[in-house]
Scaffold this motif. Structure first.
Motif, mmCIF file in Angstrom:
data_model
loop_
_atom_site.group_PDB
_atom_site.id
_atom_site.type_symbol
_atom_site.label_atom_id
_atom_site.label_comp_id
_atom_site.label_asym_id
_atom_site.label_seq_id
_atom_site.Cartn_x
_atom_site.Cartn_y
_atom_site.Cartn_z
ATOM 1 N N ALA A 22 24.483 37.978 33.139
ATOM 2 C CA ALA A 22 23.072 38.269 33.365
ATOM 3 C C ALA A 22 22.927 39.751 33.666
ATOM 4 N N ALA A 23 21.698 40.217 33.582
ATOM 5 C CA ALA A 23 21.380 41.597 33.931
ATOM 6 C C ALA A 23 20.003 41.611 34.588
ATOM 7 N N VAL A 24 19.877 42.405 35.643
ATOM 8 C CA VAL A 24 18.603 42.506 36.347
ATOM 9 C C VAL A 24 18.183 43.976 36.342
ATOM 10 N N LEU A 25 17.002 44.243 35.804
ATOM 11 C CA LEU A 25 16.457 45.589 35.708
ATOM 12 C C LEU A 25 15.619 45.878 36.953
ATOM 13 N N THR A 26 15.906 46.999 37.602
ATOM 14 C CA THR A 26 15.198 47.358 38.831
ATOM 15 C C THR A 26 14.674 48.785 38.738
ATOM 16 N N GLU A 27 13.746 49.093 39.632
ATOM 17 C CA GLU A 27 13.280 50.460 39.800
ATOM 18 C C GLU A 27 13.726 50.905 41.183
ATOM 19 N N TYR A 28 14.364 52.045 41.250
ATOM 20 C CA TYR A 28 14.976 52.485 42.504
ATOM 21 C C TYR A 28 14.278 53.700 43.107
ATOM 22 N N ARG A 29 13.088 54.022 42.650
ATOM 23 C CA ARG A 29 12.375 55.213 43.110
ATOM 24 C C ARG A 29 12.206 55.186 44.632
ATOM 25 N N GLY A 30 12.644 56.266 45.292
ATOM 26 C CA GLY A 30 12.494 56.381 46.739
ATOM 27 C C GLY A 30 13.722 55.977 47.526
ATOM 28 N N LEU A 31 14.722 55.425 46.871
ATOM 29 C CA LEU A 31 15.949 55.053 47.579
ATOM 30 C C LEU A 31 16.873 56.261 47.690
ATOM 31 N N THR A 32 17.547 56.367 48.811
ATOM 32 C CA THR A 32 18.496 57.455 49.007
ATOM 33 C C THR A 32 19.832 57.089 48.378
ATOM 34 N N ALA A 72 9.783 46.458 30.322
ATOM 35 C CA ALA A 72 10.047 46.844 31.702
ATOM 36 C C ALA A 72 10.788 48.175 31.805
ATOM 37 N N LEU A 73 11.202 48.736 30.686
ATOM 38 C CA LEU A 73 11.945 49.996 30.712
ATOM 39 C C LEU A 73 10.981 51.173 30.808
ATOM 40 N N ALA A 74 10.500 51.427 32.024
ATOM 41 C CA ALA A 74 9.609 52.547 32.304
ATOM 42 C C ALA A 74 9.904 53.029 33.714
ATOM 43 N N GLY A 75 9.872 54.309 33.898
ATOM 44 C CA GLY A 75 10.165 54.865 35.212
ATOM 45 C C GLY A 75 11.659 54.898 35.463
ATOM 46 N N PRO A 76 12.057 55.300 36.665
ATOM 47 C CA PRO A 76 13.483 55.345 36.973
ATOM 48 C C PRO A 76 14.056 53.933 37.027
ATOM 49 N N SER A 77 15.034 53.677 36.181
ATOM 50 C CA SER A 77 15.567 52.325 36.043
ATOM 51 C C SER A 77 17.044 52.272 36.394
ATOM 52 N N ALA A 78 17.417 51.145 36.954
ATOM 53 C CA ALA A 78 18.823 50.843 37.221
ATOM 54 C C ALA A 78 19.026 49.373 36.893
ATOM 55 N N ILE A 79 20.219 49.044 36.415
ATOM 56 C CA ILE A 79 20.498 47.669 36.004
ATOM 57 C C ILE A 79 21.694 47.151 36.783
ATOM 58 N N ALA A 80 21.557 45.916 37.269
ATOM 59 C CA ALA A 80 22.680 45.199 37.873
ATOM 60 C C ALA A 80 23.252 44.303 36.792
ATOM 61 N N PRO A 101 11.875 48.099 50.611
ATOM 62 C CA PRO A 101 10.822 47.785 49.640
ATOM 63 C C PRO A 101 10.732 48.770 48.466
ATOM 64 N N GLN A 102 11.449 49.894 48.538
ATOM 65 C CA GLN A 102 11.431 50.833 47.417
ATOM 66 C C GLN A 102 12.125 50.251 46.191
ATOM 67 N N LEU A 103 13.057 49.313 46.389
ATOM 68 C CA LEU A 103 13.723 48.670 45.262
ATOM 69 C C LEU A 103 12.788 47.604 44.703
ATOM 70 N N VAL A 104 12.418 47.763 43.454
ATOM 71 C CA VAL A 104 11.500 46.827 42.804
ATOM 72 C C VAL A 104 12.259 46.137 41.679
ATOM 73 N N ILE A 105 12.301 44.814 41.728
ATOM 74 C CA ILE A 105 12.923 44.040 40.655
ATOM 75 C C ILE A 105 11.878 43.864 39.564
ATOM 76 N N LYS A 106 12.198 44.351 38.360
ATOM 77 C CA LYS A 106 11.211 44.345 37.277
ATOM 78 C C LYS A 106 11.408 43.182 36.303
ATOM 79 N N ALA A 107 12.613 42.975 35.843
ATOM 80 C CA ALA A 107 12.868 41.934 34.837
ATOM 81 C C ALA A 107 14.360 41.666 34.791
ATOM 82 N N GLY A 108 14.734 40.726 33.939
ATOM 83 C CA GLY A 108 16.151 40.428 33.798
ATOM 84 C C GLY A 108 16.421 39.570 32.587
ATOM 85 N N VAL A 109 17.705 39.310 32.389
ATOM 86 C CA VAL A 109 18.158 38.469 31.285
ATOM 87 C C VAL A 109 19.263 37.586 31.835
#
Length: 176
Positions: A22-32, A72-80, A101-109
């Motif tokens: 599986a893969a989970v797409l997240t937005e990490y904007r604001g995380l250190t 969902a591929l918009a903005g700063p993205s990171a994938i697990a 709360p800065q970590l936003v889960i956007k979508a996944g497979v």
């Protein structure tokens, strides 16, 4: 970056998509950086967490046959990329997102099927694999116990009936 570097990045991402359950797409904007390091450490047993470029990820996903992430591929993205238990990884991401709360889960497979953020939350709410297996084993054990009871019930009922007849016969003989 030069073209060969981009091709290598796309090939690496394609391999990660193919090798993962599986893969989970997240937005990490604001995380250190420290928070991202903590997230990577919490997911280390089940998943790898990587910051990705959106265009390269879209190309790699198409090459790997993964669909459903393009929107969902918009903005700063990171994938697990999850190679272990998807439920445990989803729980780790959900718990980290609650604390940060800065970590936003956007979508996944999951196994080639696209997931929404709500689907990932539902996946995280599932019990772990071990608990589900234990419950299934309990159900099977109960079924076997019921079957064994049904097989032994007629014999034990016959024994109780014979004992009752013996006692009745003994009481009639002593009364006579």
């Amino acid at each position: 970056m030069a073209r060969p570097d981009k091709a290598a990045a796309v090939a690496e991402l394609s391999d990660l998509f193919r090798e993962s359950n599986a893969a989970v797409l997240t937005e990490y904007r604001g995380l250190t950086v420290a928070q991202l390091k903590q997230l990577r450490r919490s997911l280390s047993g089940n998943a790898t967490f990587a910051v990705v470029k959106n265009t390269l990820t879209a190309i790699a996903a198409k090459e790997a046959g993964v669909e459903g992430l393009d929107d969902a591929l918009a903005g700063p993205s990171a994938i697990a990329f999850i190679t272990g238990d998807p439920v445990e990884a989803a729980k780790g991401l959900r718990d980290f997102a609650k604390a940060n709360p800065q970590l936003v889960i956007k979508a996944g497979v999951l196994d080639g099927r696209p997931l929404t953020a709500e689907d990932i939350t539902k996946l995280a709410d599932l019990e772990s694999r071990e608990v589900l297996l234990a419950k299934a084993a309990g159900v099977f054990k109960a079924s076997l116990y019921q079957a064994a009871y049904l097989f032994t019930a007629p014999a034990s009922q016959a024994v109780r009936t014979i004992d009752a007849l013996r006692e009745k016969q003994a009481s009639q003989e002593s009364a006579a």
